[in-house]
Write an enzyme that holds these catalytic residues in place. Structure first.
Site, short mmCIF file in Angstrom:
data_model
loop_
_atom_site.label_atom_id
_atom_site.label_comp_id
_atom_site.label_asym_id
_atom_site.label_seq_id
_atom_site.Cartn_x
_atom_site.Cartn_y
_atom_site.Cartn_z
N GLU A 1 -1.07 -9.21 -0.46
CA GLU A 1 -2.36 -9.30 -0.24
C GLU A 1 -3.04 -9.33 -1.49
OE1 GLU A 1 -1.85 -5.93 2.93
OE2 GLU A 1 -3.06 -7.31 4.22
N GLY B 1 0.60 -4.94 1.08
CA GLY B 1 -0.72 -4.90 0.25
C GLY B 1 -0.37 -5.54 -1.22
N GLU C 1 4.31 -4.95 7.34
CA GLU C 1 3.63 -3.75 7.76
C GLU C 1 4.33 -3.22 9.25
OE1 GLU C 1 2.31 -6.25 6.24
OE2 GLU C 1 0.96 -5.32 4.86
N ALA D 1 0.91 -1.29 0.15
CA ALA D 1 0.17 -0.08 0.07
C ALA D 1 0.85 1.39 0.12
CB ALA D 1 -0.92 0.11 1.17
N1 CAA Z 1 4.43 3.04 -0.81
C1 CAA Z 1 4.94 4.40 -1.40
N2 CAA Z 1 5.96 4.39 -2.17
C2 CAA Z 1 6.88 3.16 -2.35
C3 CAA Z 1 6.44 2.05 -1.66
C4 CAA Z 1 5.32 2.03 -0.86
N3 CAA Z 1 4.95 0.86 -0.32
N4 CAA Z 1 7.33 1.30 -1.88
C5 CAA Z 1 8.47 2.00 -2.77
N5 CAA Z 1 8.01 2.93 -2.98
C6 CAA Z 1 8.64 4.14 -3.64
C7 CAA Z 1 9.89 4.52 -2.87
O1 CAA Z 1 9.36 5.49 -1.97
C8 CAA Z 1 10.79 5.34 -4.03
O2 CAA Z 1 10.15 6.42 -4.30
P1 CAA Z 1 11.14 7.83 -4.27
O3 CAA Z 1 12.12 7.43 -5.61
O4 CAA Z 1 10.15 8.89 -4.75
O5 CAA Z 1 11.83 7.99 -3.11
C9 CAA Z 1 10.36 4.16 -5.35
O6 CAA Z 1 9.30 3.74 -4.91
C10 CAA Z 1 11.47 3.03 -5.28
O7 CAA Z 1 11.51 2.35 -4.20
P2 CAA Z 1 13.04 2.33 -3.65
O8 CAA Z 1 13.96 3.35 -3.79
O9 CAA Z 1 12.81 2.23 -1.84
O10 CAA Z 1 13.67 0.73 -4.13
P3 CAA Z 1 14.55 -0.07 -3.59
O11 CAA Z 1 14.69 -1.06 -4.75
O12 CAA Z 1 15.84 0.36 -2.82
O13 CAA Z 1 13.66 -0.83 -2.49
C11 CAA Z 1 11.86 -1.93 -1.49
C12 CAA Z 1 12.44 -1.78 -2.90
C13 CAA Z 1 12.71 -3.07 -0.65
C14 CAA Z 1 10.54 -2.70 -1.98
C15 CAA Z 1 11.20 -0.57 -0.70
O14 CAA Z 1 10.94 0.18 -1.84
C16 CAA Z 1 10.45 -0.86 0.42
O15 CAA Z 1 10.73 -1.52 1.33
N6 CAA Z 1 9.10 -0.68 0.27
C17 CAA Z 1 8.17 -0.62 1.08
C18 CAA Z 1 7.89 -2.02 1.38
C19 CAA Z 1 6.59 -2.18 2.40
O16 CAA Z 1 6.77 -1.94 3.59
N7 CAA Z 1 5.19 -2.59 2.22
C20 CAA Z 1 4.16 -2.38 2.86
C21 CAA Z 1 3.55 -1.25 2.91
S1 CAA Z 1 2.31 -1.20 4.10
C22 CAA Z 1 0.88 -1.96 3.70
O17 CAA Z 1 0.88 -2.64 2.36
C23 CAA Z 1 -0.25 -1.90 4.53
C24 CAA Z 1 -1.31 -3.04 4.00
O18 CAA Z 1 -1.33 -4.32 4.56
C25 CAA Z 1 -2.34 -2.64 3.08
#
Ligand code: CAA
Length: 258
Positions: free
Chosen positions: A112, A109, A132, A66
């Site tokens: 999911e 998400g 999360e 998400a």
């Molecule tokens: N939400 C918003 N933006 C996101 C995102 C997310 N979940 N995941 C990645 N992005 C964005 C980053 O912020 C980045 O944007 P900017 O260039 O503007 O900074 C862009 O996508 C590229 O991401 P990274 O630079 O982080 O890429 P990476 O290759 O270094 O890392 C990754 C990849 C390990 C997947 C890392 O992006 C990450 O950890 N993302 C978040 C994963 C996460 O925590 N997901 C759970 C979200 S909460 C949820 O989903 C709640 C639910 O149950 C519904």
């Protein structure tokens, strides 16, 4: 349908291909993506010429979760009054079979969303998890429930409590994904599986899906009774007559999808 800004929708024979298309955000699932995916799949679900829907992302990310930036400022009343994420539940109500073709990250998400689909095919590059907790929250699109049903308490609890991810091999061993395919072949394989499903009788495929899904909702005796009712019902279809006639006549069936 459309126009959509965050997804692409294509038709290939009786298969519809829906591609998440926010590459710069690794397909983070904001509310616009949710509304577009739900709207598009509901239109496809009503189309008698669509027999299977494939959902996919990019090579690097099916969806990295998400949208964290969108959620960050929200308070409890914002989440409650807008009933945040509840629209995703409608994917589970689709009657048309769905396939998630997962390459790269399927986190939070994203995992999911993949689990909301009927068949989950993974590229060897796929990474699954419910991280999360590392953000100070818990899964919100059914992850704690569907992951637990898919892989059991032991792994689901560890993943949800530590945020650790699983690679494709572990996900397959655990029963989360039906099969692993080399990354370069994922989409072709998903479309081939979709075309196979879409070539079956549409009402019978819907009933098969309903019957399997009932296993998650009820007792064994009730589930078997439900299956038996549907089994009797398929004998009201033209496709049962065609399928069995084709077998007897040693030729491929030509289903009329009714
Ligand atoms: N939400 C918003 N933006 C996101 C995102 C997310 N979940 N995941 C990645 N992005 C964005 C980053 O912020 C980045 O944007 P900017 O260039 O503007 O900074 C862009 O996508 C590229 O991401 P990274 O630079 O982080 O890429 P990476 O290759 O270094 O890392 C990754 C990849 C390990 C997947 C890392 O992006 C990450 O950890 N993302 C978040 C994963 C996460 O925590 N997901 C759970 C979200 S909460 C949820 O989903 C709640 C639910 O149950 C519904």
């Amino acid at each position: 349908p459309g126009p959509y800004e965050t997804i692409l929708v294509e038709r290939k024979g009786r298969t519809a291909l829906l591609t998440l298309n926010r590459p710069k955000a690794l397909n983070a699932l904001n509310l616009q993506v949710m509304n577009e995916v739900v709207a598009a799949t509901e239109v496809l679900d009503r189309d008698p010429d669509v027999g299977c829907i494939v959902l996919t992302g990019s090579e690097k990310a099916f969806a990295a979760g998400a949208d964290i930036k969108e959620m960050r400022p929200q308070g409890y009343m914002d989440m409650y009054l807008s009933d945040w994420f509840t629209a995703w539940d409608r994917l589970a109500q689709l009657r048309t079979p769905t396939i998630a073709a997962v390459s790269g990250y399927a986190l939070g998400g994203g995992c999911e969303l993949a689990m909301l689909c009927d068949i989950l095919l993974a590229a060897d590059s796929a990474v699954f998890g419910q991280p999360e907790i590392k953000l100070g929250v818990i899964p919100g699109i059914g992850g704690s429930q569907r992951l637990t049903r898919a892989v059991g308490k032991a792994k689901a609890m560890e993943l949800c409590l530590t945020g650790r991810t699983m690679d494709a091999a572990e996900a397959e061993r655990a029963g989360l994904v039906s099969r692993i395919v080399p990354a370069g072949e994922l989409l072709a394989e998903a479309l081939a599986v979709a075309e196979t499903v879409a070539g079956m009788s549409a009402p019978v495929a819907m009933m098969a899906k309903e019957a399997v899904n009932r296993a998650f909702e009820t007792t064994l005796a009730e589930g078997v009774r439900f299956e038996r009712r549907l089994f009797h019902a398929v004998f009201a279809t033209a496709d049962q007559k065609e399928g069995m006639a084709a077998f007897a006549e040693k030729r491929p069936p030509e289903f009329t999808h009714r």
